[in-house]
Design a protein around this motif. Structure first.
Motif, PDB file in Angstrom:
ATOM      1  N   LEU A 167       0.824  -1.214   0.000  1.00 52.44           N
ATOM      2  CA  LEU A 167       0.000   0.000   0.000  1.00 52.44           C
ATOM      3  C   LEU A 167       0.855   1.260   0.000  1.00 52.44           C
ATOM      4  O   LEU A 167       0.524   2.257  -0.649  1.00 52.44           O
ATOM      5  N   SER A 168       1.960   1.235   0.744  1.00 51.79           N
ATOM      6  CA  SER A 168       2.799   2.435   0.868  1.00 51.79           C
ATOM      7  C   SER A 168       3.593   2.706  -0.391  1.00 51.79           C
ATOM      8  O   SER A 168       3.931   3.846  -0.692  1.00 51.79           O
ATOM      9  N   GLY A 169       3.932   1.645  -1.119  1.00 52.28           N
ATOM     10  CA  GLY A 169       4.715   1.842  -2.324  1.00 52.28           C
ATOM     11  C   GLY A 169       6.200   1.786  -2.037  1.00 52.28           C
ATOM     12  O   GLY A 169       6.649   1.830  -0.886  1.00 52.28           O
ATOM     13  N   PRO A 170       7.021   1.697  -3.082  1.00 47.56           N
ATOM     14  CA  PRO A 170       8.477   1.606  -2.900  1.00 47.56           C
ATOM     15  C   PRO A 170       9.060   2.908  -2.373  1.00 47.56           C
ATOM     16  O   PRO A 170       8.593   3.995  -2.680  1.00 47.56           O
ATOM     17  N   GLY A 171      10.098   2.759  -1.559  1.00 50.13           N
ATOM     18  CA  GLY A 171      10.822   3.929  -1.071  1.00 50.13           C
ATOM     19  C   GLY A 171      10.228   4.599   0.135  1.00 50.13           C
ATOM     20  O   GLY A 171      10.755   5.612   0.590  1.00 50.13           O
ATOM     21  N   THR A 172       9.115   4.079   0.671  1.00 49.29           N
ATOM     22  CA  THR A 172       8.487   4.735   1.826  1.00 49.29           C
ATOM     23  C   THR A 172       8.742   3.999   3.129  1.00 49.29           C
ATOM     24  O   THR A 172       8.338   4.467   4.176  1.00 49.29           O
ATOM     25  N   ARG A 173       9.396   2.868   3.074  1.00 45.05           N
ATOM     26  CA  ARG A 173       9.613   2.080   4.276  1.00 45.05           C
ATOM     27  C   ARG A 173      10.749   2.653   5.098  1.00 45.05           C
ATOM     28  O   ARG A 173      11.801   3.028   4.565  1.00 45.05           O
ATOM     29  N   ASN A 174      10.560   2.718   6.400  1.00 43.51           N
ATOM     30  CA  ASN A 174      11.574   3.223   7.316  1.00 43.51           C
ATOM     31  C   ASN A 174      12.609   2.131   7.567  1.00 43.51           C
ATOM     32  O   ASN A 174      12.260   0.968   7.768  1.00 43.51           O
ATOM     33  N   ASP A 175      13.874   2.501   7.541  1.00 47.90           N
ATOM     34  CA  ASP A 175      14.953   1.538   7.740  1.00 47.90           C
ATOM     35  C   ASP A 175      15.433   1.504   9.180  1.00 47.90           C
ATOM     36  O   ASP A 175      16.589   1.157   9.442  1.00 47.90           O
ATOM     37  N   ALA A 176      14.591   1.882  10.132  1.00 45.76           N
ATOM     38  CA  ALA A 176      15.007   1.869  11.536  1.00 45.76           C
ATOM     39  C   ALA A 176      15.357   0.459  11.985  1.00 45.76           C
ATOM     40  O   ALA A 176      16.347   0.248  12.703  1.00 45.76           O
ATOM     41  N   ALA A 177      14.562  -0.532  11.568  1.00 48.31           N
ATOM     42  CA  ALA A 177      14.854  -1.916  11.951  1.00 48.31           C
ATOM     43  C   ALA A 177      16.171  -2.382  11.352  1.00 48.31           C
ATOM     44  O   ALA A 177      16.965  -3.058  12.015  1.00 48.31           O
ATOM     45  N   THR A 178      16.429  -2.013  10.100  1.00 46.89           N
ATOM     46  CA  THR A 178      17.691  -2.400   9.462  1.00 46.89           C
ATOM     47  C   THR A 178      18.876  -1.778  10.174  1.00 46.89           C
ATOM     48  O   THR A 178      19.897  -2.441  10.405  1.00 46.89           O
ATOM     49  N   ARG A 179      18.754  -0.518  10.565  1.00 53.49           N
ATOM     50  CA  ARG A 179      19.855   0.133  11.286  1.00 53.49           C
ATOM     51  C   ARG A 179      20.083  -0.527  12.642  1.00 53.49           C
ATOM     52  O   ARG A 179      21.236  -0.709  13.064  1.00 53.49           O
ATOM     53  N   THR A 180      19.002  -0.876  13.334  1.00 50.39           N
ATOM     54  CA  THR A 180      19.148  -1.520  14.647  1.00 50.39           C
ATOM     55  C   THR A 180      19.848  -2.865  14.510  1.00 50.39           C
ATOM     56  O   THR A 180      20.786  -3.168  15.269  1.00 50.39           O
ATOM     57  N   LEU A 181      19.417  -3.684  13.562  1.00 51.81           N
ATOM     58  CA  LEU A 181      20.049  -4.993  13.369  1.00 51.81           C
ATOM     59  C   LEU A 181      21.494  -4.858  12.918  1.00 51.81           C
ATOM     60  O   LEU A 181      22.346  -5.663  13.306  1.00 51.81           O
ATOM     61  N   ARG A 182      21.780  -3.850  12.092  1.00 49.34           N
ATOM     62  CA  ARG A 182      23.158  -3.642  11.659  1.00 49.34           C
ATOM     63  C   ARG A 182      24.055  -3.258  12.842  1.00 49.34           C
ATOM     64  O   ARG A 182      25.204  -3.711  12.945  1.00 49.34           O
ATOM     65  N   GLN A 183      23.544  -2.443  13.760  1.00 50.22           N
ATOM     66  CA  GLN A 183      24.317  -2.098  14.945  1.00 50.22           C
ATOM     67  C   GLN A 183      24.604  -3.334  15.801  1.00 50.22           C
ATOM     68  O   GLN A 183      25.714  -3.515  16.302  1.00 50.22           O
ATOM     69  N   TRP A 184      23.602  -4.193  15.949  1.00 51.30           N
ATOM     70  CA  TRP A 184      23.822  -5.405  16.752  1.00 51.30           C
ATOM     71  C   TRP A 184      24.772  -6.362  16.048  1.00 51.30           C
ATOM     72  O   TRP A 184      25.535  -7.084  16.722  1.00 51.30           O
ATOM     73  N   ARG A 185      24.769  -6.415  14.741  1.00 47.19           N
ATOM     74  CA  ARG A 185      25.740  -7.244  14.035  1.00 47.19           C
ATOM     75  C   ARG A 185      27.154  -6.734  14.265  1.00 47.19           C
ATOM     76  O   ARG A 185      28.099  -7.530  14.400  1.00 47.19           O
ATOM     77  N   ARG A 186      27.313  -5.418  14.319  1.00 44.11           N
ATOM     78  CA  ARG A 186      28.639  -4.873  14.606  1.00 44.11           C
ATOM     79  C   ARG A 186      29.075  -5.235  16.029  1.00 44.11           C
ATOM     80  O   ARG A 186      30.253  -5.526  16.279  1.00 44.11           O
ATOM     81  N   ILE A 187      28.127  -5.199  16.971  1.00 43.93           N
ATOM     82  CA  ILE A 187      28.466  -5.584  18.345  1.00 43.93           C
ATOM     83  C   ILE A 187      28.869  -7.054  18.400  1.00 43.93           C
ATOM     84  O   ILE A 187      29.865  -7.425  19.045  1.00 43.93           O
ATOM     85  N   ASN A 188      28.116  -7.928  17.712  1.00 46.04           N
ATOM     86  CA  ASN A 188      28.466  -9.348  17.700  1.00 46.04           C
ATOM     87  C   ASN A 188      29.840  -9.583  17.080  1.00 46.04           C
ATOM     88  O   ASN A 188      30.637 -10.386  17.589  1.00 46.04           O
ATOM     89  N   SER A 189      30.124  -8.866  15.987  1.00 49.98           N
ATOM     90  CA  SER A 189      31.435  -9.019  15.349  1.00 49.98           C
ATOM     91  C   SER A 189      32.555  -8.540  16.270  1.00 49.98           C
ATOM     92  O   SER A 189      33.624  -9.159  16.325  1.00 49.98           O
ATOM     93  N   GLY A 190      32.297  -7.448  17.003  1.00 53.82           N
ATOM     94  CA  GLY A 190      33.306  -6.960  17.936  1.00 53.82           C
ATOM     95  C   GLY A 190      33.583  -7.947  19.051  1.00 53.82           C
ATOM     96  O   GLY A 190      34.747  -8.197  19.416  1.00 53.82           O
ATOM     97  N   PHE A 191      32.521  -8.544  19.604  1.00 58.20           N
ATOM     98  CA  PHE A 191      32.722  -9.556  20.656  1.00 58.20           C
ATOM     99  C   PHE A 191      33.448 -10.779  20.105  1.00 58.20           C
ATOM    100  O   PHE A 191      34.312 -11.347  20.783  1.00 58.20           O
ATOM    101  N   ALA A 192      33.096 -11.214  18.890  1.00 59.86           N
ATOM    102  CA  ALA A 192      33.735 -12.391  18.314  1.00 59.86           C
ATOM    103  C   ALA A 192      35.223 -12.155  18.069  1.00 59.86           C
ATOM    104  O   ALA A 192      36.065 -13.009  18.384  1.00 59.86           O
ATOM    105  N   LEU A 193      35.571 -10.995  17.521  1.00 61.08           N
ATOM    106  CA  LEU A 193      36.974 -10.687  17.256  1.00 61.08           C
ATOM    107  C   LEU A 193      37.760 -10.568  18.554  1.00 61.08           C
ATOM    108  O   LEU A 193      38.879 -11.096  18.677  1.00 61.08           O
ATOM    109  N   THR A 194      37.173  -9.877  19.538  1.00 60.96           N
ATOM    110  CA  THR A 194      37.866  -9.732  20.825  1.00 60.96           C
ATOM    111  C   THR A 194      38.066 -11.089  21.493  1.00 60.96           C
ATOM    112  O   THR A 194      39.140 -11.378  22.033  1.00 60.96           O
ATOM    113  N   GLY A 195      37.033 -11.938  21.460  1.00 59.04           N
ATOM    114  CA  GLY A 195      37.163 -13.266  22.046  1.00 59.04           C
ATOM    115  C   GLY A 195      38.227 -14.098  21.355  1.00 59.04           C
ATOM    116  O   GLY A 195      38.985 -14.830  22.014  1.00 59.04           O
TER     117      GLY A 195
END
Length: 470
Positions: A57-85
């Motif tokens: 209904l909203s059409g292309p280009g109207t979706r908010n990427d807040a969820a994508t940004r949140t998951l990307r931040q958590w992936r960076r945290i996971n990668s940081g913990f994995a590298l440090t470990g």
């Protein structure tokens, strides 16, 4: 649409936040129509199907990427913990296997370190299940505080998963370092303790730890003779009765000890934390307040007033009875999400105007400082008024609604907020259809707290404030 429970919850919560700016009649008609379409097709409506329908209904280009940004931040945290470990695993095992030739590597130290690793793993799992957040300082530093109460309960589980991922890479690189050191060096193991512990008691402890693998690899379960032959309690390396050939027979036990009691528990707890996170996300999605409201709208028929006019394809009447008021006097001006840049209207450009920037690129901490600064200034005014400048062509957001709710709670009770939507050309009046969403937005706020204002038609005849202030 991804069926990942965490992504599904984030997308659903973000969509519900956006629907707060829509009228209840419109939402009811839209979601009831969706439920009827699913019923006609024989489908069972769920969150994933509803979100896919909303995206169409909203059409292309109207979706908010807040969820994508949140998951990307958590992936960076996971990668940081994995590298440090991984790095700590190499350094730690190298330190445990440090051997100069004058002394032996103490097996007792390995046992103590394995016990410490299991205690840390259990503590991480316990705090995640109990909802504790010992990593709150890291979330605050990375600006990952939950934007919605629906997401907050997931943070302990997500941090526990990152910690277990770091622990798993720690155990893996430690095991690899141990195997490499066994090949490139002639390591000498033994056991000792300041306490006068009998060899039989030590053998009982070692045998209990070797129970999981002693039938599969008997050589990895040290015998009583090996324990007696490799003890160096207050004895020099060359003391009589100690056979140096026995010093290397401990390595199978050390390898299996690390694999069974450090590496495998971390992998199992990592898998458990992953399952617990998905299970919690499903529970939060089911109990989400927006999900209950959505089910009500889909299951409740819309009212039929008997009007012969078929308005199934018409949008509900969203007009409001209120009208913009005249620009008031104010000494505080808030530019919301960059409104009024690069230049404000002439009436708002007095040199003594106190200007503040909030929303948009500003962080939550910046918004809080603006609220506190204005709150202190308003205590000295008999009739406090704050002017908030926005862009008329941008609809009101939930972020602005939350900001004004916090302002209502922190500022004096008599404070009034005058919201000024600006046109593309700041010196002109915005179109009437652009003001309608803002008028409805003001009506949703507490009565008497906020109102929509406009710039006078003849600004040369108006003076805002006295002494050069707003």
């Amino acid at each position: 649409m991804s069926q990942h429970p965490l992504r599904l919850l984030l997308d659903f919560d973000e969509r519900i936040q956006r629907d707060r700016d829509q009228s209840p009649a419109f939402l009811h008609r839209r979601d009831r129509r969706f439920a009827l379409d699913c019923q006609a097709c024989g489908d069972q409506p769920d969150a994933a199907t509803w979100l896919a329908h909303m995206d169409r209904l909203s059409g292309p280009g109207t979706r908010n990427d807040a969820a994508t940004r949140t998951l990307r931040q958590w992936r960076r945290i996971n990668s940081g913990f994995a590298l440090t470990g991984a790095l700590f695993g190499v350094f730690t095992m190298s330190g445990l296997l440090f051997f100069e030739g004058a002394s032996r590597i103490n097996v007792t130290l390995f046992l103590a370190f394995v016990a410490l690793q299991n205690l840390l793993a259990l503590a991480t799992t316990t705090q995640s299940l109990a909802g504790w957040q010992p990593w709150r300082w890291l979330l605050r530093r990375l600006n990952l505080q939950p934007g919605s109460p629906a997401i907050a309960p997931l943070h302990p589980l997500m941090m526990a998963r990152a910690a277990h991922l770091g622990g798993s890479t720690f155990a893996l690189t430690g095991l690899m370092t141990l195997l490499v050191m066994l090949v490139v060096q002639d390591l000498a193991f033994g056991w000792s303790t300041t306490l006068d512990t009998a060899a039989a008691r030590y053998h009982a402890v070692v045998s209990a730890l070797a129970t999981p693998w002693q039938s599969l690899w008997p050589a990895a379960a040290p015998s009583l003779e090996l324990i007696e032959a490799t003890r160096f309690f207050r004895a020099a390396p060359g003391a009589s009765g100690i056979d140096p050939a026995q010093w290397g027979h401990w390595w199978p036990f050390i390898v299996m000890l690390w694999t069974t009691w450090v590496f495998l528990p971390r992998l199992l707890l990592l898998a458990f934390s992953h399952w617990a996170l998905h299970h919690k996300a499903r529970q939060l999605l089911t109990r989400h307040p927006g999900m209950q409201t959505l089910h009500y709208r889909m299951e409740t028929p819309t009212l039929d007033t008997g009007n012969q006019h078929n308005d199934a394809h018409d949008l509900p009447d969203t007009r409001t009875r209120s009208h913009p008021e005249t620009l008031p006097d104010s000494r505080q001006l808030i530019q919301w999400a960059g409104a009024g840049e690069p230049e404000l209207p002439t009436l708002l450009s007095e040199p003594q105007t106190l200007r503040f920037r909030a929303g948009g690129r500003a962080t939550l901490a910046d918004d809080e400082r603006v609220l506190q600064s204005i709150g202190k200034a308003l205590t000295e005014e008999p009739s406090p008024v704050v002017l908030l400048v926005t862009r008329s062509w941008e609809p009101p957001t939930g972020e602005l609604f939350d900001f004004l709710e916090q302002a209502k709670a922190q500022w004096p009770d008599s404070t009034q907020v005058a919201i000024l939507p600006l046109a593309t050309n700041a010196s002109e009046q915005p179109a009437a259809h652009l003001l309608q969403p803002w008028l409805r937005f003001a009506e949703r706020l507490p009565a008497g707290f906020a109102r929509i204002v406009r710039i006078p038609e003849a600004p040369d005849t108006q003076r805002v404030g006295e002494g050069g202030a707003l």
